[in-house]
Design a protein around this motif. Structure first.
Motif, PDB file in Angstrom:
ATOM      1  N   SER A 104      -2.776   1.563  -1.276  1.00  0.00           N
ATOM      2  CA  SER A 104      -3.307   0.313  -1.810  1.00  0.00           C
ATOM      3  C   SER A 104      -4.358  -0.237  -0.857  1.00  0.00           C
ATOM      4  O   SER A 104      -4.423   0.150   0.310  1.00  0.00           O
ATOM      5  CB  SER A 104      -2.182  -0.718  -1.993  1.00  0.00           C
ATOM      6  N   ASP A 367       3.672  -2.529   7.741  1.00  0.00           N
ATOM      7  CA  ASP A 367       4.903  -2.400   6.950  1.00  0.00           C
ATOM      8  C   ASP A 367       4.527  -2.023   5.511  1.00  0.00           C
ATOM      9  O   ASP A 367       3.859  -2.785   4.810  1.00  0.00           O
ATOM     10  CB  ASP A 367       5.673  -3.719   6.971  1.00  0.00           C
ATOM     11  N   LEU A 368       4.971  -0.829   5.069  1.00  0.00           N
ATOM     12  CA  LEU A 368       4.588  -0.358   3.739  1.00  0.00           C
ATOM     13  C   LEU A 368       5.117  -1.263   2.638  1.00  0.00           C
ATOM     14  O   LEU A 368       4.484  -1.395   1.584  1.00  0.00           O
ATOM     15  CB  LEU A 368       5.095   1.069   3.527  1.00  0.00           C
ATOM     16  N   ARG A 369       6.272  -1.896   2.852  1.00  0.00           N
ATOM     17  CA  ARG A 369       6.810  -2.795   1.831  1.00  0.00           C
ATOM     18  C   ARG A 369       5.876  -3.987   1.634  1.00  0.00           C
ATOM     19  O   ARG A 369       5.608  -4.404   0.505  1.00  0.00           O
ATOM     20  CB  ARG A 369       8.206  -3.265   2.245  1.00  0.00           C
ATOM     21  N   TRP A 370       5.389  -4.551   2.740  1.00  0.00           N
ATOM     22  CA  TRP A 370       4.455  -5.682   2.669  1.00  0.00           C
ATOM     23  C   TRP A 370       3.149  -5.241   2.010  1.00  0.00           C
ATOM     24  O   TRP A 370       2.589  -5.954   1.169  1.00  0.00           O
ATOM     25  CB  TRP A 370       4.204  -6.219   4.074  1.00  0.00           C
ATOM     26  N   ARG A 372       2.675  -2.771  -0.099  1.00  0.00           N
ATOM     27  CA  ARG A 372       2.836  -2.529  -1.535  1.00  0.00           C
ATOM     28  C   ARG A 372       2.896  -3.839  -2.319  1.00  0.00           C
ATOM     29  O   ARG A 372       2.450  -3.909  -3.461  1.00  0.00           O
ATOM     30  CB  ARG A 372       4.105  -1.712  -1.774  1.00  0.00           C
ATOM     31  N   HIS A 373       3.463  -4.871  -1.694  1.00  0.00           N
ATOM     32  CA  HIS A 373       3.599  -6.160  -2.385  1.00  0.00           C
ATOM     33  C   HIS A 373       2.256  -6.881  -2.470  1.00  0.00           C
ATOM     34  O   HIS A 373       1.889  -7.388  -3.536  1.00  0.00           O
ATOM     35  CB  HIS A 373       4.609  -7.037  -1.649  1.00  0.00           C
ATOM     36  N   TYR A 374       1.522  -6.933  -1.357  1.00  0.00           N
ATOM     37  CA  TYR A 374       0.280  -7.696  -1.329  1.00  0.00           C
ATOM     38  C   TYR A 374      -0.972  -6.834  -1.526  1.00  0.00           C
ATOM     39  O   TYR A 374      -2.070  -7.379  -1.661  1.00  0.00           O
ATOM     40  CB  TYR A 374       0.147  -8.440   0.002  1.00  0.00           C
TER      41      TYR A 374
END
Length: 390
Positions: A104, A367-370, A372-374
């Motif tokens: 992303s 952080d991949l989670r952050w 992916r979210h933003y």
């Protein structure tokens, strides 16, 4: 021999009509560890050489014939099952495709693209410059005095001096010991070893642009900058964008209109209210902090409306002002002929305000989670017609 031939005929007949489950049962009963053909193979060790010479080929022929028949029957059954599925099943081409894992676009990169799109529509070009700068471009040419706190070691990351002759600067240039020096022809000469640092803002790009091209000038300078600071809203490395206009007859009115147009396009709201509050920057005169009105929605500040209205407030987002005559003169231009305005703000802060982030540190955590979210889809490029934050 007759028994072997009879067993062969019986097994081949069973295989020829067996379904998948029966075929597996036949294979186990004939060729498994306790199978009938396996038992025959085990008896060959007890036969005399003459008997083995006669019965051996018959037993091996039985095993090969049954094995081949089972394999052929299984292939036929698999083909029939596939043909049946193809005849009854249909592929629904209207279903969404299962997307493979994809990266992303980072919010900072997205906001940079948004800024470039907005200012390109206003006639601005994007300019870049080195992140390791010399003292003259970063401070002296911008009218920042030797006593300014930004020059202190605890605020700025300095690097080792470089040898050799630095590039010449129009106007003036400090010598290696901090004093100013001029060439015999009246033009300033650069120090042999300028003090080097990680740029504290992207303003040196403005200086390099004014030295490298003739007005009129309309640029924005996005990029990384460095300051010795770290907390929830500050990091040692952050992103900044600055804008510069140099032309004849430029006024504060042009500055205010440009900023209003930019902020409305960026936040995609028509009810943006700006307030220019008197301030001080060494490189602009007069100078103004730019506040934007906000309102409260569900406990969060939302840019738009607000200001002095009931229930609203002001939030500082930009610094701006008219380019100081000393800065224009340092770049070899006549301040009586050329005027301009400049402005600057943090790209990370713009992203936080627009996309609801309350901590700057995750921008740089990886952080991949952050992310992916933003993060933003790679093909969703911002456009004024399709939506800046598409």
């Amino acid at each position: 021999m007759d028994d072997i031939e009879q067993q062969k005929a019986a097994l081949l007949a069973e295989v020829a009509t067996a379904d998948a489950a029966a075929l597996e049962a036949i294979r186990v009963a004939a060729l498994g560890k306790s199978g009938s053909i396996t038992a025959l193979l085990k008896t060959m060790g007890k036969l005399t050489p003459e008997e083995r010479l006669v019965q051996g080929p018959a037993i091996h022929g039985l095993r090969e014939a049954v094995t081949t028949a089972i394999a052929d029957r299984k292939a036929l059954l698999d083909t029939q099952a596939l043909d049946a599925r193809l005849a009854t099943e249909r592929l629904d081409l209207t279903l969404p495709v299962a997307l493979p894992p994809a990266g992303s676009v980072h919010p900072v990169a997205q906001v940079m693209d948004e800024l470039a799109e907005i200012f390109a529509d206003l006639g601005f070009a994007v300019a870049t410059g080195p992140e390791i700068e010399d003292d003259w471009h970063n401070f002296s040419a911008l009218n920042i005095p030797e006593t300014h706190p930004a020059r202190a070691m605890h605020d700025t990351f300095y690097v080792e001096r470089v040898g050799g002759q630095a590039e010449a600067h129009a106007g003036q240039s400090p010598s290696s010991d901090g004093a100013e020096s001029a060439s015999p022809a009246g033009e300033a000469s650069a120090p042999a070893g300028p003090r080097m640092l990680l740029r504290t803002h992207t303003s040196p790009v403005q200086i390099r642009t004014m030295l490298g091209q003739q007005p009129p000038i309309r640029i924005i300078a996005p990029g990384r900058t460095y300051r010795s600071d770290s907390d929830a809203t500050h990091t040692p490395m952050f992103h900044q964008v600055e804008g510069l206009v140099i032309d004849r007859g430029i006024t504060m009115g042009h500055l205010k209109w440009t900023l209003e147009t930019f902020v409305k396009a960026y936040f995609e709201r028509g009810d943006i209210v700006l307030r220019l509050r008197p301030s001080y920057f060494p490189f602009t005169e007069p100078s103004a902090e730019v506040d934007v009105g906000f309102t409260w929605e569900k406990g969060r500040r939302v840019i738009g409306g607000g200001g002095d209205a009931a229930g609203g407030g002001w939030m500082e987002i930009l610094g701006s002002g008219m380019v100081h005559p000393k800065v224009i003169a340092a770049c070899g231009l006549d301040p009586a002929e050329w005027q301009g305005f400049a402005f600057g703000c943090g790209i990370d802060r713009l992203a936080m305000l627009k996309y609801g982030m309350d901590d700057l540190r995750p921008f740089f955590d990886g952080d991949l989670r952050w992310l992916r979210h933003y993060g933003f889809a790679a093909l969703d490029m911002p456009t004024l017609s399709g939506g800046i934050s598409a």
